[in-house]
Enzyme design. Structure first.
Site, PDB file in Angstrom:
ATOM      1  N   SER A 193       4.648  -6.442   7.028  1.00  0.00           N
ATOM      2  CA  SER A 193       5.056  -5.505   5.981  1.00  0.00           C
ATOM      3  C   SER A 193       6.267  -5.975   5.191  1.00  0.00           C
ATOM      4  CB  SER A 193       5.350  -4.152   6.600  1.00  0.00           C
ATOM      5  OG  SER A 193       6.712  -4.035   6.874  1.00  0.00           O
ATOM      6  N   ASP A 212       3.680   9.145   0.996  1.00  0.00           N
ATOM      7  CA  ASP A 212       2.414   8.955   1.713  1.00  0.00           C
ATOM      8  C   ASP A 212       2.580   8.540   3.177  1.00  0.00           C
ATOM      9  OD1 ASP A 212       3.468   6.469   1.192  1.00  0.00           O
ATOM     10  OD2 ASP A 212       1.729   5.653   0.165  1.00  0.00           O
ATOM     11  N   HIS A 213       3.681   7.870   3.501  1.00  0.00           N
ATOM     12  CA  HIS A 213       3.787   7.294   4.848  1.00  0.00           C
ATOM     13  C   HIS A 213       4.270   8.284   5.907  1.00  0.00           C
ATOM     14  CE1 HIS A 213       3.164   3.476   2.894  1.00  0.00           C
ATOM     15  NE2 HIS A 213       3.325   2.811   4.016  1.00  0.00           N
ATOM     16  N   ASP A 234       6.002  -2.440  -0.866  1.00  0.00           N
ATOM     17  CA  ASP A 234       4.979  -2.314   0.169  1.00  0.00           C
ATOM     18  C   ASP A 234       4.118  -3.565   0.078  1.00  0.00           C
ATOM     19  OD1 ASP A 234       3.604   0.043   1.951  1.00  0.00           O
ATOM     20  OD2 ASP A 234       2.185  -1.451   1.220  1.00  0.00           O
ATOM     21  N   ARG A 246       8.942  -4.050   4.851  1.00  0.00           N
ATOM     22  CA  ARG A 246      10.106  -3.222   5.206  1.00  0.00           C
ATOM     23  C   ARG A 246      11.360  -4.068   5.372  1.00  0.00           C
ATOM     24  NH1 ARG A 246       6.892  -1.945  10.703  1.00  0.00           N
ATOM     25  NH2 ARG A 246       5.387  -1.549   9.076  1.00  0.00           N
ATOM     26  N   ARG A 289      -4.599  -3.618   8.842  1.00  0.00           N
ATOM     27  CA  ARG A 289      -3.747  -4.230   9.868  1.00  0.00           C
ATOM     28  C   ARG A 289      -4.155  -3.779  11.242  1.00  0.00           C
ATOM     29  NH1 ARG A 289       1.695  -4.438   6.556  1.00  0.00           N
ATOM     30  NH2 ARG A 289       0.979  -6.353   5.598  1.00  0.00           N
TER      31      ARG A 289
END
Ligand code: MIC
Ligand code: SF4
Length: 757
Positions: A644, A94-95, A159, A646, A447
């Site tokens: 996030s 999706d990203h 996520d 990440r 965000r």
């Protein structure tokens, strides 16, 4: 149905005895979050459970990963030597889809651009028993809500908005990839035993006020760090007036207050959602166990006894809110927005209005927004700014296409983008706006850090509900309050919007011809995972080496002293850099490019202390230090690493020679990510000691060979003038996490343990 009911049935059967044992252990009744946690504890009797202090070990039921984080997670998982993921796991693409012209072209381009990465994720999934959702299938959290979220169950996801599934009564927690690897490798997963923040909801949502406004209000109350190491649990009579997907909006955006997760108790709205999404058997099962899927009755009677903090929101009195720019906790009711915009000199006319994203793209959201769209179009109005819509999943897209909401958006001038993150993660090619141009945008996303959506530091991003954003799109200005103001129609009449209404669930059911799901192979033995040599997108990983705990932690240089907000976007930007998420060395070139150095200079740049050259980029300086064998540290402000999940924001510094990150306070996921990757996270005992660090200092960390849980770490700072100061700091490493640190990283430790003798 995508989930196997048998394990859920077994879990529900263990609930009552487990809850009884926990009541005995705590000597009191249980909140709902506690109930879910204790049914997943590895050792309920043995664990010492002190809120906000001790680490507890769990067996989560499921793992979900999105494409931008799954690459690194799977590269690590491949080093574990397992044949299949130990728990049900899914990957969602999706990203990486760029938003440029519209859904179909953007998707085609993305398939070309990212083919190598998608092939890697697809074959890895096939090999290791992981469900694969191909590009275009939808945004991870929507797809999970529609298919996998399950009341009373526990999930981790790579996520930070994984808590979306809390809208369906699940404890769903955002983590870095290395944490996902623990669970996929069949090990326990550890988490600081959370504090509990209770939100007592009274009254009823109605009119313009939506679920989004509840979480925007919560963000105002708690601020971006108020939820750190806490679960936010909602209860009270107001809960029943919020749909299941509305609850998911609220829990999704709980990430913005730093909460470990947020959760609602199981109720009839959730049951209805499960039935509408082809999970009637699960709904029947949950209905039968409803008492285990909510807090004990004593909790509502005297909440202060159970929660560390209790807040009240009267939904009947709640006004629609708008937050921003630059931070999600800068809130005000819509009635005060115009004055705020004026006072602060933010551009009042906005250049784009965007709705959708994982937070707000449910059937109800889009129906309420479409109701506003139809009212405007009927009077001949058109959107005054760009108006972009991102549906959360193929199922939502096909259903709103059939039921006419899409047509309503298109009629007002809207452009429908692919079912993906798109502009929300900076995958937005904006030909209309040159970087550096001051402008405002308004979204229904979650965000709004600087540069987040379009890479432009001068874009002021505001956030509100999809229906409010749609109404504002007709006005083109933030000074319009649709609750009280009118717009002029082309025929000269004034238009006043009626409050939005919309169906919670589609009357004719959801429709989805091609969900985009690909099941894994029965056996992965014959499936080969390839990475082309010389690839710019992917590279196999090498586990990090152990360090010498005396020599390697002496005389460290300060690469950057981050001033103010230093989110994971500042440390490892997304947008154009997402394409290197599977290649640690390449993506390290974005390290700290958004960070503001307290020692001055442009963002992302500092002074190379070995050459004296100023204005060099942080990755270049770090590479030069590394080449010359000098370790370095980062000094940071409050809530360092906010945002996030990440893990690149921890792996890149580790890869380029960072030894420790010394801050006033950490955001939860990032602190854990640093521990996993072998970087020492230290919190200053006195936040004011932040001011003692000077650009040319040498920093030594004392006593590391004897590091143990709860023991302070002394930091000795030698200034250029020869004077030395000592400041004290603490770490939150457990004995097991100290083993990771000693081994070089959690993965290095795991491999040492599992090495054939
Ligand atoms: C985000 O919303 O910031 C992201 C992009 O979804 C991240 C994950 C990532 O950086 O890949 C998150 O929220 O964890
Ligand atoms: Fe995607 Fe945005 Fe949701 Fe993150 S917050 S998962 S980028 S839609």
């Amino acid at each position: 149905m995508m989930i196997d009911l048998e394990p859920v049935r077994r879990l529900y059967e263990t609930c009552e005895p487990r809850h009884a044992a926990a009541r005995k252990k705590f000597g009191r009744a249980l909140t709902y979050a506690e109930k879910v946690l204790v049914t997943h504890l590895a050792d309920l009797e043995g664990e010492d459970l002190v809120r906000g202090k001790t680490e507890a070990r769990f067996y989560p039921d499921r793992v979900a990963m999105q494409d931008a984080t799954a690459q690194m997670a799977l590269l690590q998982f491949m080093l574990c030597g397992r044949e299949r993921a130990a728990v049900p796991t899914t990957v969602h693409c999706d990203h990486l889809i760029r938003a440029r012209v519209g859904a179909s072209d953007d998707l085609k381009n993305s398939l070309n651009e990212n083919d190598e990465v998608y092939q890697f994720l697809r074959t890895c999934s096939k090999k290791y028993g992981i469900g694969f959702w191909r590009p275009g299938a939808g945004i991870i959290h929507q797809v999970v809500l529609e298919n996998y979220a399950c009341p009373g169950c526990m999930m981790i996801g790579t996520d930070s908005h994984t808590p979306n599934a809390g809208g369906l009564g699940m404890v769903a927690i955002g983590v870095g990839g290395a944490d996902a690897v623990d669970v996929m490798a069949g090990q326990t997963w550890s988490l600081r035993w959370p504090k509990l923040i209770g939100f007592h909801l009274t009254g009823k949502l109605s009119g313009w006020t939506s679920a989004k406004d509840v979480i925007l209000k919560v963000a105002e109350i708690l601020t971006v760090k108020g939820g750190t190491n806490a679960i936010v649990e909602y209860f009270g009579p107001g809960v029943a007036s919020i749909s299941c997907t509305g609850k998911a909006t609220i829990t999704n955006m709980g990430a913005e207050v730093g909460a470990t997760t947020s959760i609602f108790p199981y109720d009839t709205r959730m049951s209805a959602y499960l039935r509408a999404t082809a999970r009637a058997e699960l709904a029947d099962l949950a209905d039968r166990h409803a008492a285990s899927l909510k807090a004990d009755p004593d909790v509502e009677k005297d909440p202060k006894k159970f929660f560390d903090e209790v807040h009240e929101i009267d939904l009947s009195k709640l006004e629609p809110h708008v937050v921003g720019p630059h931070t999600p906790d800068l809130a005000r009711p819509i009635s005060r927005l115009a004055a705020d915009v004026k006072k602060n000199g933010w551009p009042a006319d906005f250049t784009a209005a965007l709705i959708g994203s994982c937070t707000n793209s449910s059937y109800e959201d889009l129906s309420r927004a479409a109701h506003i769209a139809r009212q405007g179009s009927k009077k001949g109005l058109k959107a005054k700014s760009a108006f972009l819509v991102t549906p959360g999943s193929e199922q939502i897209f096909e259903t709103v296409k059939r039921d006419g909401q899409m047509a309503a958006f298109e009629q007002m001038g809207g452009n429908v983008l692919a079912n993906a993150c798109g502009p929300c993660i900076g995958q937005w090619d904006r030909p209309d706006m040159k970087s550096g141009t001051k402008n405002s945008i308004i979204t229904s996303y979650n965000r709004n850090f600087k540069k987040r959506n379009d890479g432009n530091p001068e874009t002021c991003a505001f956030i509100g509900s999809p229906e409010l954003v749609t109404a504002l799109a007709f006005a083109g200005t933030l000074t319009f309050n649709p609750l009280t103001d009118t717009l002029k129609a082309p025929d000269g009449t004034s238009v006043r919007f009626e409050p939005p209404t919309g169906d919670e669930l589609p009357k004719n059911g959801f429709t989805c011809k091609d969900s985009g799901y690909e099941a894994p192979a029965e056996s992965g033995a014959g499936v080969n995972v390839e990475i082309k040599s010389g690839s710019h997108r992917l590279a196999f990983l090498e586990p990090f080496d152990a360090l010498d705990l005396i020599r390697d932690f002496d005389d460290l240089l300060i690469l950057v002293k981050a001033q103010g907000k230093c989110t994971t976007d500042h440390i490892s930007q997304a947008g154009p850099w997402l394409k290197f998420r599977g290649h640690l060395d390449k993506i390290s070139d974005n390290m700290f490019l958004g960070a503001i150095n307290a020692f001055g200079g442009a963002p992302g740049r500092g002074k190379n202390l070995l050459t004296g050259k100023t204005g060099e980029s942080f990755p270049d300086i770090a590479r030069s230090y590394k080449k010359q064998g000098h370790g370095w540290v980062v000094v940071g402000d409050e809530n360092y690493g906010e945002g996030s999940s990440r893990e690149h924001a921890a792996m890149e510094p580790r890869h380029l020679g960072c030894r420790a990150v010394i801050v006033k306070s950490f955001a939860r996921i990032h602190e854990t990510n640093l521990k996993k990757q072998g970087v020492l996270p230290l919190t200053l005992d006195r936040p004011a000691d932040y001011d003692k660090f000077r650009e040319t200092d040498r920093v030594s960390l004392r006593g590391l060979p004897g590091i143990s849980p709860g023991k302070a770490v002394e930091i000795s700072i030698r200034h250029e003038d020869g004077t030395t100061e000592t400041v004290s700091s603490h770490h939150t490493l457990t004995a097991e996490q100290i083993d990771w640190f000693r081994a070089g990283s959690a993965l290095s430790h795991f491999r040492n343990l599992n090495r054939p003798q």
